[in-house]
Design a protein around this motif. Structure first.
Motif, PDB file in Angstrom:
ATOM      1  N   MET A 147       0.843  -1.188   0.000  1.00 30.05           N
ATOM      2  CA  MET A 147       0.000   0.000   0.000  1.00 30.05           C
ATOM      3  C   MET A 147       0.886   1.248   0.000  1.00 30.05           C
ATOM      4  SD  MET A 147      -3.002  -1.313  -0.086  1.00 30.05           S
ATOM      5  CE  MET A 147      -4.111   0.017   0.261  1.00 30.05           C
ATOM      6  N   GLU A 148       0.673   2.129  -0.994  1.00 30.63           N
ATOM      7  CA  GLU A 148       1.440   3.362  -1.094  1.00 30.63           C
ATOM      8  C   GLU A 148       0.564   4.473  -1.644  1.00 30.63           C
ATOM      9  OE1 GLU A 148       4.661   2.948  -3.856  1.00 30.63           O
ATOM     10  OE2 GLU A 148       3.339   2.425  -5.505  1.00 30.63           O
ATOM     11  N   ALA A 149       0.906   5.707  -1.285  1.00 31.33           N
ATOM     12  CA  ALA A 149       0.162   6.873  -1.757  1.00 31.33           C
ATOM     13  C   ALA A 149       0.917   7.530  -2.902  1.00 31.33           C
ATOM     14  CB  ALA A 149      -0.027   7.864  -0.626  1.00 31.33           C
ATOM     15  N   VAL A 150       0.176   7.932  -3.919  1.00 35.87           N
ATOM     16  CA  VAL A 150       0.733   8.656  -5.063  1.00 35.87           C
ATOM     17  C   VAL A 150      -0.203   9.814  -5.390  1.00 35.87           C
ATOM     18  CG1 VAL A 150       1.918   6.639  -6.018  1.00 35.87           C
ATOM     19  CG2 VAL A 150      -0.398   7.140  -6.740  1.00 35.87           C
ATOM     20  N   PRO A 151       0.312  10.893  -5.956  1.00 31.40           N
ATOM     21  CA  PRO A 151      -0.568  12.003  -6.339  1.00 31.40           C
ATOM     22  C   PRO A 151      -1.587  11.547  -7.395  1.00 31.40           C
ATOM     23  CG  PRO A 151       1.725  12.688  -6.380  1.00 31.40           C
ATOM     24  CD  PRO A 151       1.721  11.204  -6.191  1.00 31.40           C
ATOM     25  N   ALA A 152      -2.822  11.994  -7.245  1.00 28.68           N
ATOM     26  CA  ALA A 152      -3.865  11.659  -8.219  1.00 28.68           C
ATOM     27  C   ALA A 152      -3.542  12.325  -9.547  1.00 28.68           C
ATOM     28  CB  ALA A 152      -5.226  12.126  -7.710  1.00 28.68           C
ATOM     29  N   GLY A 153      -3.862  11.634 -10.601  1.00 27.33           N
ATOM     30  CA  GLY A 153      -3.624  12.194 -11.924  1.00 27.33           C
ATOM     31  C   GLY A 153      -3.808  11.129 -12.984  1.00 27.33           C
ATOM     32  N   PRO A 154      -3.676  11.516 -14.242  1.00 26.97           N
ATOM     33  CA  PRO A 154      -3.911  10.563 -15.334  1.00 26.97           C
ATOM     34  C   PRO A 154      -2.854   9.465 -15.423  1.00 26.97           C
ATOM     35  CG  PRO A 154      -3.167  12.680 -16.185  1.00 26.97           C
ATOM     36  CD  PRO A 154      -3.377  12.846 -14.714  1.00 26.97           C
ATOM     37  N   SER A 155      -1.695   9.641 -14.786  1.00 26.80           N
ATOM     38  CA  SER A 155      -0.635   8.637 -14.884  1.00 26.80           C
ATOM     39  C   SER A 155      -0.799   7.486 -13.886  1.00 26.80           C
ATOM     40  CB  SER A 155       0.727   9.293 -14.667  1.00 26.80           C
ATOM     41  OG  SER A 155       0.799   9.832 -13.361  1.00 26.80           O
ATOM     42  N   VAL A 156      -1.784   7.582 -12.996  1.00 30.53           N
ATOM     43  CA  VAL A 156      -2.011   6.516 -12.013  1.00 30.53           C
ATOM     44  C   VAL A 156      -2.663   5.331 -12.724  1.00 30.53           C
ATOM     45  CG1 VAL A 156      -3.225   5.871  -9.900  1.00 30.53           C
ATOM     46  CG2 VAL A 156      -2.272   8.158 -10.125  1.00 30.53           C
ATOM     47  N   PRO A 157      -2.049   4.140 -12.647  1.00 31.69           N
ATOM     48  CA  PRO A 157      -2.639   2.979 -13.313  1.00 31.69           C
ATOM     49  C   PRO A 157      -4.007   2.627 -12.734  1.00 31.69           C
ATOM     50  CG  PRO A 157      -0.587   2.392 -12.189  1.00 31.69           C
ATOM     51  CD  PRO A 157      -0.836   3.824 -11.935  1.00 31.69           C
ATOM     52  N   ARG A 158      -4.889   2.148 -13.573  1.00 27.05           N
ATOM     53  CA  ARG A 158      -6.247   1.783 -13.165  1.00 27.05           C
ATOM     54  C   ARG A 158      -6.212   0.453 -12.415  1.00 27.05           C
ATOM     55  NH1 ARG A 158     -11.555   3.157 -15.169  1.00 27.05           N
ATOM     56  NH2 ARG A 158     -12.932   1.363 -15.017  1.00 27.05           N
ATOM     57  N   ALA A 159      -6.721   0.449 -11.202  1.00 22.56           N
ATOM     58  CA  ALA A 159      -6.739  -0.757 -10.375  1.00 22.56           C
ATOM     59  C   ALA A 159      -7.955  -1.614 -10.713  1.00 22.56           C
ATOM     60  CB  ALA A 159      -6.768  -0.375  -8.900  1.00 22.56           C
ATOM     61  N   ASP A 160      -7.898  -2.896 -10.351  1.00 22.06           N
ATOM     62  CA  ASP A 160      -9.025  -3.801 -10.574  1.00 22.06           C
ATOM     63  C   ASP A 160     -10.229  -3.412  -9.715  1.00 22.06           C
ATOM     64  OD1 ASP A 160      -7.517  -5.455 -12.348  1.00 22.06           O
ATOM     65  OD2 ASP A 160      -6.605  -6.429 -10.617  1.00 22.06           O
ATOM     66  N   ILE A 161      -9.957  -3.006  -8.466  1.00 21.30           N
ATOM     67  CA  ILE A 161     -11.011  -2.592  -7.526  1.00 21.30           C
ATOM     68  C   ILE A 161     -10.690  -1.165  -7.114  1.00 21.30           C
ATOM     69  CG2 ILE A 161     -12.093  -3.027  -5.289  1.00 21.30           C
ATOM     70  CD1 ILE A 161     -11.147  -5.986  -5.640  1.00 21.30           C
ATOM     71  N   ARG A 162     -11.655  -0.249  -7.326  1.00 20.46           N
ATOM     72  CA  ARG A 162     -11.422   1.165  -7.075  1.00 20.46           C
ATOM     73  C   ARG A 162     -12.464   1.726  -6.111  1.00 20.46           C
ATOM     74  NH1 ARG A 162     -11.337  -0.601 -11.852  1.00 20.46           N
ATOM     75  NH2 ARG A 162     -13.373   0.166 -12.446  1.00 20.46           N
ATOM     76  N   ILE A 163     -11.979   2.430  -5.104  1.00 18.39           N
ATOM     77  CA  ILE A 163     -12.842   3.121  -4.139  1.00 18.39           C
ATOM     78  C   ILE A 163     -12.566   4.610  -4.304  1.00 18.39           C
ATOM     79  CG2 ILE A 163     -13.386   3.445  -1.699  1.00 18.39           C
ATOM     80  CD1 ILE A 163     -12.201   0.590  -1.262  1.00 18.39           C
TER      81      ILE A 163
END
Length: 112
Positions: free
Chosen positions: A54-70
């Motif tokens: 588990m890690e935090a990254v800045p939100a943006g278009p470069s964040v890979p799409r996860a299988d389960i998203r909240i």
């Protein structure tokens, strides 16, 4: 507004509890939580009943799409994970959004 550290702790516990459910045993999926008010995405994996990486990254278009998203705010995340707010009612009112494929949604229905 809750801090990122509070959200990370709460989310690690929540994802760990989620991964430990019998209906999700053997599941290997990426999971993310977009914290809209902090403009951060916490991402990791559900693997064999545990939450990993588990890690935090800045939100943006470069964040890979996860299988389960909240998708939620930091305060609503803390309310859900502390038990002050049920996941089902938060989801029904739109305070928490859950996105996943059909097969994963069927496995996650225990949350609702």
């Amino acid at each position: 507004m809750a801090t990122l550290e509070q959200c990370m702790t709460a989310l690690e516990g929540f994802v760990g509890d989620l991964a430990a459910r019998p209906a999700l045993s053997g599941l290997d999926r990426t999971v993310s939580c977009r914290l809209t008010d902090l403009e951060q995405v916490v991402q990791g994996r559900l693997v064999n009943g545990t939450a990993q990486g588990m890690e935090a990254v800045p939100a943006g278009p470069s964040v890979p799409r996860a299988d389960i998203r909240i998708i939620t705010t930091s305060d609503d995340l803390l309310a859900v994970t502390s038990g002050e707010l049920s996941f089902g009612s938060a989801w029904a009112s739109g305070r928490v959004k859950l996105e996943a494929g059909l097969r994963d949604m069927l496995r996650l229905r225990a949350l609702l």
